[in-house]
Design a protein around this motif. Structure first.
Motif: not given
Length: 440
Positions: A154-160
């Motif tokens: 969820v975190i990485l998905g938001g950043v990317l």
């Protein structure tokens, strides 16, 4: 063979498999806008992966035992990496959903093989080599990595999504998968296949039955539900009669395998439902950007990792109570809520709950399983989790088709968590009593 580096290589593969379940969730609004998906089609971007993963894990686990765990791990990781690349380059919705299904096929081959290799590297009761890890500690690491993959997605998905666009959430897993494959081939020696046969009819019945059931919940088709249940009943009957069952009855009678997998099915529904609806609630109700929705998952992610690491020292059912309390609080979240008041506390609670519950149930689901069935046991526990996730998400999206129905979604997820807690309090205890009466 160095146990620690081998565990890191295999755990990295598990991390990327779980990551791929949740990394797309924050990107869903961007995917919808980019490819013009309806809300019903949007759920299939998640479910195509979860369903293919869950429905094929039993054959995948059996293939690992029959053909060799390392060999099947290599094949599955290769398919997974290529499908991830195809998803990142998909020109339309149909191609994306097909690539996600192919990702699930690769994951279904690699995940049980990876867990089986961990069980072989860390045999039960063995003393750690040179101050290394016991099997229980290794499974704690495995659970921590699995939990971190779900939350980190969820975190990485938001950043990317915010910085590079939604395609990046698929492309980023390709180098991770390739690195894990190379490290595993270098660090983990080839194992001896057990040989034997595969129940192809049973594999087809279980796969089509699960697919029909998820489709029935997603599309509201009663006939598909009847067909799915009939196929699963035929599968269960066949397992008792065939000489090469996918799920040998002896495995379900081992320790607390059956009871732990029942609880894991329910836990899977809670896990996938949470990571699907929480980012949608944050973006479409609270107005968060993809980056903000991802970064606000950091407390949840950290808590999952810490709780998973400490899980072997905590009571088996402590986590389920925390998850139930957190989901109940989320069901009361306001449409104009704030992170500090409405989300921070539940995020920490649910992270602790899911982290502990996942590790303990994985341990119980593989406890006492002979080495010859390690791939099958790994496939079964992954199957029940992913199948529970697919069925749970289909049910939740049917009950709460829009982000504005977040209270219904979280309340239903809390109800499933309550059922999971009941399974832990009654079924697991009952299974323990039966094991004591029938130690064989």
């Amino acid at each position: 063979m160095e146990q620690g580096p081998a565990l890191v290589a295999l755990a990295t593969a598990q991390f990327v498999v779980v990551l791929s379940t949740s990394i797309v969730n924050v990107a869903l609004p961007a995917v919808s806008g980019g490819l013009g998906l309806s809300s019903g089609a949007l759920s299939w971007v998640v479910n195509a992966y979860v369903l293919a993963f869950g429905a094929l894990l039993l054959p995948g686990g059996r293939f690992a035992d029959l053909c060799g765990r390392r060999r099947m791990f290599a094949a599955g990781t290769t398919v997974f990496a290529l499908a991830s690349l195809a998803a990142g380059l998909a020109p339309n919705a149909g191609a994306l959903i097909a690539a996600r299904a192919a990702q699930g096929v690769g994951a279904a081959l690699l995940a049980p093989a990876a867990l089986a290799l961990v069980l072989l590297i860390f045999p039960p009761g063995a003393k750690p080599q040179g101050g290394g890890l016991t099997r229980g500690a290794a499974l704690g690491v495995w659970g921590a990595v699995s939990g971190a993959g779900g939350a980190a997605g969820v975190i990485l998905g938001g950043v990317l999504t915010e910085w590079y666009g939604w395609r990046a959430v698929f492309l980023v897993v390709v180098p991770i998968a390739v690195t894990s494959l190379g490290a595993t081939l270098l660090l983990v020696p080839a194992d001896r296949p057990t040989g034997g046969g595969l129940d192809l009819v049973g594999a087809i019945a279980s796969t089509t039955g699960l697919t029909a059931l998820v489709y029935a919940l997603t599309a509201g088709q009663p006939l598909a539900a009847v067909a799915g249940l009939a196929l699963l009943a035929a599968f269960a009957d066949r397992q008792r009669r065939t000489t090469t069952p996918l799920v040998p009855p002896r495995l379900l009678r081992t320790g607390r395998v059956a009871a732990a997998n029942l609880a894991m099915t329910l836990l899977g529904a809670v896990w996938v439902g949470l990571f699907y609806f929480l980012p949608l609630y944050q973006q479409q109700v609270l107005g968060y950007s993809a980056l903000a929705a991802g970064l606000t998952q950091l407390p949840l992610a950290l808590t999952v990792v810490v709780a998973s690491t400490l899980a072997p020292r905590l009571p088996d059912r402590a986590g389920l109570g925390a998850a139930l309390a957190a989901l109940t609080l989320l069901a009361l979240a306001r449409t104009d809520g704030t992170f500090a008041v409405d989300l921070l506390g539940p995020s920490v609670l649910v992270g602790a709950g899911l982290g502990v519950a996942f590790v303990r149930l994985t341990t119980l689901a593989t406890d006492g399983v002979p080495a010859a069935d390690s791939g099958l046991a790994g496939g079964l526990v992954n199957t029940t989790r992913q199948t529970g996730g697919a069925l749970g998400l289909a049910l939740l999206t049917a009950l709460a088709p829009t982000a504005g129905d977040h209270r219904t979604a979280f309340a239903t997820t809390a109800l499933i968590a309550l059922l999971t807690t009941a399974a832990a309090l009654t079924t697991l205890t009952g299974s323990t009593d039966r094991t004591r009466r029938n130690p064989s």
